[in-house]
Write a protein that holds these residues in place. Structure first.
Motif, mmCIF file in Angstrom:
data_model
loop_
_atom_site.group_PDB
_atom_site.id
_atom_site.type_symbol
_atom_site.label_atom_id
_atom_site.label_comp_id
_atom_site.label_asym_id
_atom_site.label_seq_id
_atom_site.Cartn_x
_atom_site.Cartn_y
_atom_site.Cartn_z
ATOM 1 N N LEU A 1 0.858 -1.076 -0.045
ATOM 2 C CA LEU A 1 0.102 0.002 -0.025
ATOM 3 C C LEU A 1 0.941 1.352 0.016
ATOM 4 C CD1 LEU A 1 -2.863 0.476 2.379
ATOM 5 C CD2 LEU A 1 -1.298 2.142 2.372
ATOM 6 N N ILE A 2 0.674 1.893 -0.885
ATOM 7 C CA ILE A 2 1.440 3.544 -0.855
ATOM 8 C C ILE A 2 0.735 4.579 -0.803
ATOM 9 C CG2 ILE A 2 3.066 4.704 -2.492
ATOM 10 C CD1 ILE A 2 4.054 2.116 -3.762
ATOM 11 N N ALA A 3 0.734 5.266 0.173
ATOM 12 C CA ALA A 3 -0.177 6.546 0.645
ATOM 13 C C ALA A 3 0.461 7.772 0.230
ATOM 14 C CB ALA A 3 -0.700 6.288 1.803
ATOM 15 N N GLU A 4 -0.113 8.815 -0.304
ATOM 16 C CA GLU A 4 0.394 10.290 -0.571
ATOM 17 C C GLU A 4 0.242 11.048 0.791
ATOM 18 O OE1 GLU A 4 -0.115 11.969 -4.124
ATOM 19 O OE2 GLU A 4 0.101 10.118 -5.369
ATOM 20 N N LEU A 5 1.382 11.249 1.334
ATOM 21 C CA LEU A 5 1.272 12.184 2.668
ATOM 22 C C LEU A 5 2.044 13.321 2.830
ATOM 23 C CD1 LEU A 5 0.904 9.213 5.234
ATOM 24 C CD2 LEU A 5 -0.889 10.557 4.444
ATOM 25 N N PRO A 6 1.745 14.372 1.627
ATOM 26 C CA PRO A 6 2.759 15.349 1.490
ATOM 27 C C PRO A 6 3.061 16.233 2.953
ATOM 28 C CG PRO A 6 0.660 15.841 0.315
ATOM 29 C CD PRO A 6 0.567 14.247 0.682
ATOM 30 N N GLY A 7 4.074 16.612 3.316
ATOM 31 C CA GLY A 7 4.551 17.433 4.188
ATOM 32 C C GLY A 7 4.543 16.697 5.645
ATOM 33 N N VAL A 8 4.018 15.301 5.862
ATOM 34 C CA VAL A 8 3.700 14.664 7.139
ATOM 35 C C VAL A 8 5.130 14.034 7.461
ATOM 36 C CG1 VAL A 8 2.514 12.647 8.135
ATOM 37 C CG2 VAL A 8 1.381 14.055 6.358
ATOM 38 N N GLU A 9 5.472 14.551 8.685
ATOM 39 C CA GLU A 9 6.852 13.972 9.166
ATOM 40 C C GLU A 9 6.450 12.566 10.119
ATOM 41 O OE1 GLU A 9 9.877 15.475 8.635
ATOM 42 O OE2 GLU A 9 8.996 16.859 7.274
ATOM 43 N N ARG A 10 7.453 11.908 10.436
ATOM 44 C CA ARG A 10 7.472 10.750 11.337
ATOM 45 C C ARG A 10 6.810 10.915 12.604
ATOM 46 N NH1 ARG A 10 5.286 7.466 13.319
ATOM 47 N NH2 ARG A 10 6.283 5.789 14.388
ATOM 48 N N ASP A 11 7.010 12.009 13.384
ATOM 49 C CA ASP A 11 6.333 12.178 14.429
ATOM 50 C C ASP A 11 4.805 12.468 14.558
ATOM 51 O OD1 ASP A 11 7.001 14.450 13.600
ATOM 52 O OD2 ASP A 11 7.659 15.195 15.340
ATOM 53 N N ALA A 12 3.989 13.125 13.112
ATOM 54 C CA ALA A 12 2.907 13.316 13.122
ATOM 55 C C ALA A 12 2.072 12.479 12.176
ATOM 56 C CB ALA A 12 3.088 14.579 12.207
ATOM 57 N N LEU A 13 2.628 11.175 12.277
ATOM 58 C CA LEU A 13 2.041 9.998 11.666
ATOM 59 C C LEU A 13 1.653 8.709 12.663
ATOM 60 C CD1 LEU A 13 1.252 8.536 8.906
ATOM 61 C CD2 LEU A 13 3.748 7.551 9.059
ATOM 62 N N ASP A 14 0.394 8.300 12.398
ATOM 63 C CA ASP A 14 0.145 7.237 13.377
ATOM 64 C C ASP A 14 -0.469 5.975 12.480
ATOM 65 O OD1 ASP A 14 -0.570 5.656 15.515
ATOM 66 O OD2 ASP A 14 -2.404 6.738 15.985
ATOM 67 N N LEU A 15 0.196 4.884 12.531
ATOM 68 C CA LEU A 15 -0.275 3.764 11.639
ATOM 69 C C LEU A 15 -0.691 2.666 12.739
ATOM 70 C CD1 LEU A 15 -0.494 2.648 8.950
ATOM 71 C CD2 LEU A 15 1.617 1.781 9.146
ATOM 72 N N ALA A 16 -1.879 2.099 12.735
ATOM 73 C CA ALA A 16 -2.327 1.134 13.739
ATOM 74 C C ALA A 16 -3.153 0.056 12.962
ATOM 75 C CB ALA A 16 -3.210 1.647 14.735
ATOM 76 N N PHE A 17 -3.155 -1.065 13.861
ATOM 77 C CA PHE A 17 -3.647 -2.158 13.105
ATOM 78 C C PHE A 17 -4.789 -2.777 14.411
ATOM 79 C CE2 PHE A 17 -4.582 -6.891 12.455
ATOM 80 C CZ PHE A 17 -5.072 -6.660 11.212
ATOM 81 N N ASP A 18 -5.794 -2.979 14.178
ATOM 82 C CA ASP A 18 -6.832 -3.561 15.300
ATOM 83 C C ASP A 18 -7.976 -4.225 14.845
ATOM 84 O OD1 ASP A 18 -7.776 -3.866 17.871
ATOM 85 O OD2 ASP A 18 -8.874 -1.984 17.797
ATOM 86 N N ARG A 19 -8.161 -5.299 15.019
ATOM 87 C CA ARG A 19 -9.424 -6.410 14.572
ATOM 88 C C ARG A 19 -9.590 -6.270 13.105
ATOM 89 N NH1 ARG A 19 -13.701 -4.229 19.032
ATOM 90 N NH2 ARG A 19 -11.902 -2.604 19.578
#
Length: 102
Positions: free
Chosen positions: A26-44
């Motif tokens: 999966l490739i998502a375009e997130l212009p200007g987003v830095e690592r510390d402003a990114l949340d990726l989670a997997f649940d159920r």
């Protein structure tokens, strides 16, 4: 996530999804987003992606098929592109079956 102000606008990021024998990418375009402003989670069975940049927030959710190995999900953020690798579970991979002749 760090303490970034609440975005004025929320958008659904553009996403490409590719399927291979190994699993999904999966490739998502997130212009200007830095690592510390990114949340990726997997649940159920749901993968949730949320990122913030200045006044824009990005959010998207995906249902993940059971034949993928949730324990092995990996992600990389580079130049505004988030690449998430979702490998197939070992039992769900295609394999060649040898046939013996008697």
């Amino acid at each position: 996530m760090t303490d970034i102000k609440t975005p004025k606008t929320w958008r659904s990021p553009a996403v490409d999804i590719y399927e291979t024998e190994a699993g999904l990418t999966l490739i998502a375009e997130l212009p200007g987003v830095e690592r510390d402003a990114l949340d990726l989670a997997f649940d159920r069975g749901t993968l949730t992606l949320e990122g913030r940049s200045d006044d824009i927030g990005y959010q998207r959710r995906f249902r993940i098929p059971e034949h993928l190995d949730a324990e092995e999900i990996a992600a990389e953020l580079k130049d505004g592109l988030l690449t998430v690798t979702l490998p197939r579970a070992a039992g769900a991979r295609a394999r060649k079956i040898e046939v013996t002749v008697h």
